[in-house]
Design an enzyme around this catalytic site. Sequence first.
Site, PDB file in Angstrom:
ATOM      1  N   HIS A  54      95.772 -30.215 -12.773  1.00  0.00           N
ATOM      2  CA  HIS A  54      96.324 -30.591 -14.088  1.00  0.00           C
ATOM      3  C   HIS A  54      96.597 -29.389 -14.992  1.00  0.00           C
ATOM      4  O   HIS A  54      97.426 -29.448 -15.876  1.00  0.00           O
ATOM      5  CB  HIS A  54      95.414 -31.616 -14.791  1.00  0.00           C
ATOM      6  CG  HIS A  54      94.117 -31.063 -15.303  1.00  0.00           C
ATOM      7  ND1 HIS A  54      92.990 -31.001 -14.526  1.00  0.00           N
ATOM      8  CD2 HIS A  54      93.768 -30.533 -16.499  1.00  0.00           C
ATOM      9  CE1 HIS A  54      92.006 -30.468 -15.232  1.00  0.00           C
ATOM     10  NE2 HIS A  54      92.446 -30.164 -16.436  1.00  0.00           N
ATOM     11  N   ASP A  55      95.908 -28.277 -14.754  1.00  0.00           N
ATOM     12  CA  ASP A  55      96.123 -27.081 -15.588  1.00  0.00           C
ATOM     13  C   ASP A  55      96.969 -26.021 -14.879  1.00  0.00           C
ATOM     14  O   ASP A  55      97.004 -24.865 -15.307  1.00  0.00           O
ATOM     15  CB  ASP A  55      94.769 -26.468 -15.981  1.00  0.00           C
ATOM     16  CG  ASP A  55      94.189 -27.155 -17.217  1.00  0.00           C
ATOM     17  OD1 ASP A  55      94.964 -27.787 -17.964  1.00  0.00           O
ATOM     18  OD2 ASP A  55      92.960 -27.049 -17.437  1.00  0.00           O
ATOM     19  N   ASP A  64      88.989 -34.634 -18.867  1.00  0.00           N
ATOM     20  CA  ASP A  64      89.261 -33.235 -19.215  1.00  0.00           C
ATOM     21  C   ASP A  64      88.460 -32.829 -20.456  1.00  0.00           C
ATOM     22  O   ASP A  64      87.787 -31.790 -20.470  1.00  0.00           O
ATOM     23  CB  ASP A  64      90.773 -33.097 -19.479  1.00  0.00           C
ATOM     24  CG  ASP A  64      91.204 -31.647 -19.688  1.00  0.00           C
ATOM     25  OD1 ASP A  64      90.504 -30.740 -19.208  1.00  0.00           O
ATOM     26  OD2 ASP A  64      92.254 -31.436 -20.338  1.00  0.00           O
ATOM     27  N   LYS A  94      98.922 -23.184 -16.431  1.00  0.00           N
ATOM     28  CA  LYS A  94      98.265 -22.033 -17.084  1.00  0.00           C
ATOM     29  C   LYS A  94      98.550 -20.737 -16.329  1.00  0.00           C
ATOM     30  O   LYS A  94      98.271 -19.644 -16.826  1.00  0.00           O
ATOM     31  CB  LYS A  94      96.752 -22.270 -17.193  1.00  0.00           C
ATOM     32  CG  LYS A  94      96.416 -23.237 -18.309  1.00  0.00           C
ATOM     33  CD  LYS A  94      94.928 -23.327 -18.553  1.00  0.00           C
ATOM     34  CE  LYS A  94      94.648 -24.273 -19.730  1.00  0.00           C
ATOM     35  NZ  LYS A  94      93.225 -24.594 -19.835  1.00  0.00           N
ATOM     36  N   HIS A 123      98.614 -34.940 -19.831  1.00  0.00           N
ATOM     37  CA  HIS A 123      97.147 -34.945 -19.939  1.00  0.00           C
ATOM     38  C   HIS A 123      96.622 -34.495 -21.297  1.00  0.00           C
ATOM     39  O   HIS A 123      95.440 -34.649 -21.576  1.00  0.00           O
ATOM     40  CB  HIS A 123      96.495 -34.180 -18.778  1.00  0.00           C
ATOM     41  CG  HIS A 123      96.495 -32.685 -18.877  1.00  0.00           C
ATOM     42  ND1 HIS A 123      97.561 -31.910 -18.483  1.00  0.00           N
ATOM     43  CD2 HIS A 123      95.560 -31.813 -19.310  1.00  0.00           C
ATOM     44  CE1 HIS A 123      97.277 -30.636 -18.669  1.00  0.00           C
ATOM     45  NE2 HIS A 123      96.067 -30.543 -19.188  1.00  0.00           N
ATOM     46  N   HIS A 124      97.504 -33.956 -22.150  1.00  0.00           N
ATOM     47  CA  HIS A 124      97.074 -33.636 -23.526  1.00  0.00           C
ATOM     48  C   HIS A 124      97.695 -34.578 -24.549  1.00  0.00           C
ATOM     49  O   HIS A 124      97.585 -34.340 -25.752  1.00  0.00           O
ATOM     50  CB  HIS A 124      97.418 -32.189 -23.884  1.00  0.00           C
ATOM     51  CG  HIS A 124      96.497 -31.194 -23.240  1.00  0.00           C
ATOM     52  ND1 HIS A 124      95.186 -31.014 -23.665  1.00  0.00           N
ATOM     53  CD2 HIS A 124      96.668 -30.352 -22.190  1.00  0.00           C
ATOM     54  CE1 HIS A 124      94.614 -30.087 -22.903  1.00  0.00           C
ATOM     55  NE2 HIS A 124      95.484 -29.688 -21.992  1.00  0.00           N
ATOM     56  N   HIS A 167     101.488 -25.155 -21.118  1.00  0.00           N
ATOM     57  CA  HIS A 167     101.021 -25.304 -19.734  1.00  0.00           C
ATOM     58  C   HIS A 167     101.206 -26.713 -19.193  1.00  0.00           C
ATOM     59  O   HIS A 167     101.403 -26.901 -17.998  1.00  0.00           O
ATOM     60  CB  HIS A 167      99.553 -24.861 -19.590  1.00  0.00           C
ATOM     61  CG  HIS A 167      98.551 -25.888 -20.021  1.00  0.00           C
ATOM     62  ND1 HIS A 167      98.172 -26.061 -21.322  1.00  0.00           N
ATOM     63  CD2 HIS A 167      97.858 -26.820 -19.308  1.00  0.00           C
ATOM     64  CE1 HIS A 167      97.272 -27.042 -21.394  1.00  0.00           C
ATOM     65  NE2 HIS A 167      97.069 -27.518 -20.186  1.00  0.00           N
TER      66      HIS A 167
HETATM   67 FE   LIG Z   1      95.008 -28.696 -19.933  1.00  0.00          FE
END
Ligand SMILES: [Fe+2]
Length: 340
Positions: free
Chosen positions: A199-200, A281, A203, A252-253, A228
Site C-alpha cells: 500500500h505504501d 494502517d 513512497k 488508503h488515506h 505516494h
Molecule cells: Fe500510506
Amino acid sequence: MRDPNAPPIRLLMVEDNPGDARLVRALLAEAGGFELSCAETMAQARDWLADNAADAVLLDLSLPDSHGLETIDRMRGLAPLAPVVVFTGLADEDVGVAAVKRGCQDYLVKGVGDGHLISRTVLYAIERKALEVERQQSAERMKKVLLQTVRAMSLTLEMRDPYTAGHQRRVANLAVAIGRAMGWSEHTLEGLQTGALIHDLGKINVPSDFLSRPGKLSDAAFGVVKSHAAVGAEIVDGIDFPWPVADMIRQHHERLDGSGYPLGLAGDAIIPEARVLAVADVVEAISSHRPYRPALGMDVALAEIRDHRGSRYDPQAVECCEKVIALEGEAVFGVAALGG
Ligand SMILES: [Fe+2]
C-alpha cells in the site's frame, strides 16, 4: 488406442448388487486392461483404499451404508485423486448429470453398452481427472508466485526505508484479521492482503529524507509524501490483479467524511478494502515507533479509531479491529495471515 504393454488400470468397483457387479466384471474381462477390485459397501471401500490405490472408481450411489449424492462426497474424501465414474439406473440419468456437477468425471447407465464403453469411459475419466489436477496445481503455483512477487515488491520499499521496515506486512496481517472478522471471503482477503503488502509502494518516489525526518514537514514536503498514494496506484495500474489493488492503494488515506487524500472521496465512494486498510494502517502506524516520534502505544491507536469511528473510519472496520486486538493483542501484527 491404449498401449498393450501399459500396466493394468486398478479399478475399484463399489457395487452392492452381485448381479450388476458380475456383469461388469465379465464385460471388463472381455475388454481387457483392468485389474478389478470390488467392494459392496462404503466401509469395505474405505478399508480397501486404506491399503491400496485406485486409478479410478466405479461407484454405485445407493449402497447399504451410503445413499445418493452424499456417496460421492464420501468417496472423494476417501480417494481425492481418483477419478469417479458413477453408475446410475436407466430411470435416473439426471442423477448422473448431477454427479458430474458434484465433481465426478462421468457416469454410466446400468445395462447400457458393452465392456468397451465402460473401458473408454473409465480411460477418459482418468484423463479428465489428470488434467483437472494439473490445472489446479498450476493455478496454486501461480498464486504462490504472485504472493511471493508482491512480498518482494514490499521488501524492496522497506529496504530503502528502514524506519518503516515491516510496516506493510504488519498492516497486511491486521487488515486480513479485520476482514476475516467482517466475514469476507478468502478470495477477498487474498486481495486485501495483496493491496496491504504494497500500500505504501509509491513512497519509492518520495525522497527518503522526507520519510525519516524528525519533526514537522513543510507543506511542500508533505505534498510530496501525500503523492505516494496516487504514485503507488499508478505503478500497479498495469497489473491485471483479480482484485482492485490499485484502488486499495490509491484510497488508503481517504477518510469516510471526505477529509482524506488524494481525492477527498467520501462514504461508499471509498472501496471496502481501502476502508479496512485505512484502519489497519493507522493502528499500526500509531502503535509503532516512527522516526519523528517514539511508539505511542496501542491505547492511543485504539482511541484514534474509536474517537473517529463513523467520521474518518468505517464503523464496522473499527468494531472488528477492536475485537481482533482485544482477542489477540499485538500478536495479530505478526501472524502470517494467509499462506504462500
Ligand atoms: Fe500510506
